[in-house]
Scaffold this motif. Structure first.
Motif, PDB file in Angstrom:
ATOM      1  N   PRO A   1     -24.422 -45.476   0.961  1.00 35.38           N
ATOM      2  CA  PRO A   1     -23.290 -46.409   0.924  1.00 35.38           C
ATOM      3  C   PRO A   1     -22.248 -45.980  -0.089  1.00 35.38           C
ATOM      4  N   LEU A   2     -21.041 -46.544   0.050  1.00 38.37           N
ATOM      5  CA  LEU A   2     -19.927 -46.148  -0.813  1.00 38.37           C
ATOM      6  C   LEU A   2     -20.196 -46.441  -2.268  1.00 38.37           C
ATOM      7  N   TRP A   3     -20.850 -47.601  -2.551  1.00 40.36           N
ATOM      8  CA  TRP A   3     -21.073 -47.935  -3.949  1.00 40.36           C
ATOM      9  C   TRP A   3     -22.009 -46.922  -4.610  1.00 40.36           C
ATOM     10  N   ALA A   4     -22.922 -46.347  -3.829  1.00 42.39           N
ATOM     11  CA  ALA A   4     -23.831 -45.350  -4.391  1.00 42.39           C
ATOM     12  C   ALA A   4     -23.086 -44.057  -4.720  1.00 42.39           C
ATOM     13  N   LEU A   5     -22.168 -43.657  -3.840  1.00 38.41           N
ATOM     14  CA  LEU A   5     -21.369 -42.463  -4.104  1.00 38.41           C
ATOM     15  C   LEU A   5     -20.541 -42.611  -5.363  1.00 38.41           C
TER      16      LEU A   5
ATOM     17  N   LEU B   1     -18.898 -52.661  -2.555  1.00 39.91           N
ATOM     18  CA  LEU B   1     -18.048 -51.852  -1.683  1.00 39.91           C
ATOM     19  C   LEU B   1     -18.421 -51.995  -0.211  1.00 39.91           C
ATOM     20  N   ASP B   2     -19.478 -52.724   0.071  1.00 39.79           N
ATOM     21  CA  ASP B   2     -19.846 -52.940   1.474  1.00 39.79           C
ATOM     22  C   ASP B   2     -18.791 -53.748   2.211  1.00 39.79           C
TER      23      ASP B   2
ATOM     24  N   ALA C   1      -8.954 -58.433   4.416  1.00 40.56           N
ATOM     25  CA  ALA C   1      -8.541 -59.454   3.460  1.00 40.56           C
ATOM     26  C   ALA C   1      -8.969 -59.114   2.038  1.00 40.56           C
ATOM     27  N   ARG C   2     -10.018 -58.315   1.872  1.00 41.49           N
ATOM     28  CA  ARG C   2     -10.539 -58.010   0.542  1.00 41.49           C
ATOM     29  C   ARG C   2     -10.377 -56.548   0.157  1.00 41.49           C
ATOM     30  N   ALA C   3      -9.858 -55.722   1.035  1.00 47.78           N
ATOM     31  CA  ALA C   3      -9.770 -54.287   0.762  1.00 47.78           C
ATOM     32  C   ALA C   3      -8.931 -54.006  -0.478  1.00 47.78           C
ATOM     33  N   SER C   4      -7.766 -54.638  -0.592  1.00 47.74           N
ATOM     34  CA  SER C   4      -6.894 -54.404  -1.740  1.00 47.74           C
ATOM     35  C   SER C   4      -7.558 -54.825  -3.044  1.00 47.74           C
ATOM     36  N   GLU C   5      -8.222 -55.965  -3.020  1.00 55.56           N
ATOM     37  CA  GLU C   5      -8.905 -56.463  -4.223  1.00 55.56           C
ATOM     38  C   GLU C   5     -10.004 -55.502  -4.664  1.00 55.56           C
ATOM     39  N   ILE C   6     -10.776 -55.000  -3.718  1.00 56.13           N
ATOM     40  CA  ILE C   6     -11.890 -54.122  -4.056  1.00 56.13           C
ATOM     41  C   ILE C   6     -11.388 -52.781  -4.579  1.00 56.13           C
ATOM     42  N   LEU C   7     -10.365 -52.210  -3.942  1.00 57.36           N
ATOM     43  CA  LEU C   7      -9.833 -50.924  -4.392  1.00 57.36           C
ATOM     44  C   LEU C   7      -9.199 -51.042  -5.770  1.00 57.36           C
ATOM     45  N   ASP C   8      -8.557 -52.168  -6.070  1.00 55.30           N
ATOM     46  CA  ASP C   8      -7.980 -52.369  -7.394  1.00 55.30           C
ATOM     47  C   ASP C   8      -9.056 -52.419  -8.472  1.00 55.30           C
ATOM     48  N   ALA C   9     -10.251 -52.865  -8.108  1.00 59.67           N
ATOM     49  CA  ALA C   9     -11.339 -52.944  -9.079  1.00 59.67           C
ATOM     50  C   ALA C   9     -11.890 -51.560  -9.415  1.00 59.67           C
ATOM     51  N   TYR C  10     -11.746 -50.604  -8.499  1.00 63.26           N
ATOM     52  CA  TYR C  10     -12.338 -49.288  -8.705  1.00 63.26           C
ATOM     53  C   TYR C  10     -11.312 -48.197  -9.008  1.00 63.26           C
TER      54      TYR C  10
END
Length: 287
Positions: free
Chosen positions: A3-7, A116-117, A123-132
């Motif tokens: 998964p992405l979070w593992a990478l 990252l799942d 709706a949440r893509a922008s929020e998640i990418l801003d966190a990383y």
């Protein structure tokens, strides 16, 4: 595939060995076009400063930007009192005379990072990418807006090499608690001149060649159809004139004469029939 979070976690562990961390470009998994002409997307120092001793109070992370010049590669981002610099883009000529602070964000503990799942959720893509991720050069209006008073992160210069550094600031003391190394040089893209764009058909894909050929031959077919329509129109006009003349002749012959006229019902070159009727009438009178 993991998964992405593992990478991302593996990337942080690979980099996050104390202050030996160097900021790096975001993975193509998160930013496919990176860097651009005016922006650079970097991975945030996640799960890196957490390995330090217990922090005394809340902390914040500053991102400094510096143009890669031989005279300023080891530039400091703090003064003699360990207070971080507050230099801006304008004061450093866009990082050419010294580092400037381009971004600031809270230090998020590893356990509080969003999963990252859910990055596929629009709706949440922008929020998640801003966190990383953090994008340098993302604010295109702060320099021209006279009412802007925040931290200005204006576009970078094209075809220019930059270095980046993260600084951990203790908000309680206002002092630098830790910092990373300067990153390796990262070069922004160069604008390709129009004259340098290769338009030779051999450099195009098969689909582009087919589309170009169809569009090139389309005017010929349109002209051919237009000429055919004109010819058919002329033929129709000629045929309708002939039919009108024939109908008028038949109608003229078929129109009956008015009652009381002395003219015969039809005109004939042979006068035989009228003479026969006269003889028959004379015979009847004699009888």
């Amino acid at each position: 595939m993991p998964p992405l979070w593992a990478l991302l976690a593996l990337g942080c562990l690979r980099l996050g060995l104390g202050v030996n961390l160097k900021p790096q470009l975001a993975s193509v998994t998160f930013a496919t076009n990176n860097p651009t002409l005016t922006t650079v997307a970097l991975e945030k120092p996640l799960c890196v400063f957490d390995s330090l001793a217990a922090l005394d109070g809340p902390c914040e992370v500053y991102l400094y930007v510096l143009v890669d010049l031989a005279s300023s590669r080891n530039a400091s981002v703090q003064d003699a009192t360990e207070t971080p610099l507050s230099s801006t883009f304008q004061q450093t000529e866009g990082g050419r005379t010294g580092p400037y602070k381009a971004a600031a964000f809270d230090l998020t503990p590893c356990g509080d990072l969003p999963s990252l799942d859910a990055v596929g959720d629009v709706a949440r893509a922008s929020e998640i990418l801003d966190a990383y991720l953090v994008r340098v050069g993302a604010n295109v209006t702060c320099l021209s807006d006279p009412n802007f008073h925040g931290l200005c992160n204006p576009p970078l210069s094209g075809a220019t090499e930059y270095r980046f550094k993260y600084v951990l600031l203790n908000m309680s003391t206002g002092l630098v608690q830790d910092q990373t190394l300067w990153s390796d040089p990262i070069r922004t893209n160069r604008l390709t001149p129009y004259s340098a764009i290769d338009t030779w058909p051999g450099r195009r894909s098969g689909g582009m060649i087919v589309i170009t050929s169809i569009l090139g031959s389309l005017p010929f077919f349109l002209l051919l159809a237009f000429a055919g329509a004109i010819v058919l129109s002329l033929l129709d006009v000629g045929g309708s004139d002939g039919e009108t003349t024939h109908d008028s002749q038949i109608t003229q012959e078929a129109v009956p004469k008015s009652l009381g006229t002395s003219e015969p019902a039809y005109t004939s070159v042979n006068r035989g029939p009228p003479l026969d009727r006269a003889e028959a009438y004379a015979t009847k009178l004699q009888d």
